[in-house]
Design a protein around this motif. Structure first.
Motif: not given
Length: 114
Positions: A1-22, A101-107
């Motif tokens: 499993m990719s790191i981005a998918k692992q992070i996505e699963e982590f955020f889903k499991e913890t149910g927390q808000e995520v904020f992305i900035e550029a 974070i680019r990988d997270m955009f793809s998700l």
């Protein structure tokens, strides 16, 4: 499993808000926004919450992407998490990793609140 998918699963499991900035100089942000809108089908501009346009003479040359959140308990160990300092004080932690974070955009993650 990719790191981005692992992070996505982590955020889903913890149910927390995520904020992305550029953040970047005007020319860097303009290029990022054009690419982001084209690649992900969005219509953001420089006024979007999550876009930080620096001065032309800022001592930063490239694009910075940051992902903020509040709970790092159980985050995959391969991820470099730092404490938030300065702005976005409502979040305790952040990840500074352009490719991740680019990988997270793809998700389906977006600039701003997720």
């Amino acid at each position: 499993m990719s790191i981005a998918k692992q992070i996505e699963e982590f955020f889903k499991e913890t149910g927390q808000e995520v904020f992305i900035e550029a953040e970047g100089r005007p020319s860097v942000i303009e290029k990022f926004i054009d690419e982001y809108n084209c690649r992900y089908g969005h219509h953001i501009d420089e006024d979007e919450n999550g876009i930080i346009v620096l001065q032309d003479d800022a001592n930063k040359w490239g694009l910075e992407l940051r992902m903020y959140f509040n709970d790092k308990s159980g985050i995959p160990s391969a991820i470099n998490v730092t404490k938030t300092r300065g702005y976005r004080g409502e979040y305790l932690y952040r990840i500074n990793d352009i490719q991740l974070i680019r990988d997270m955009f793809s998700l389906g993650y977006e600039i701003g609140r997720n």
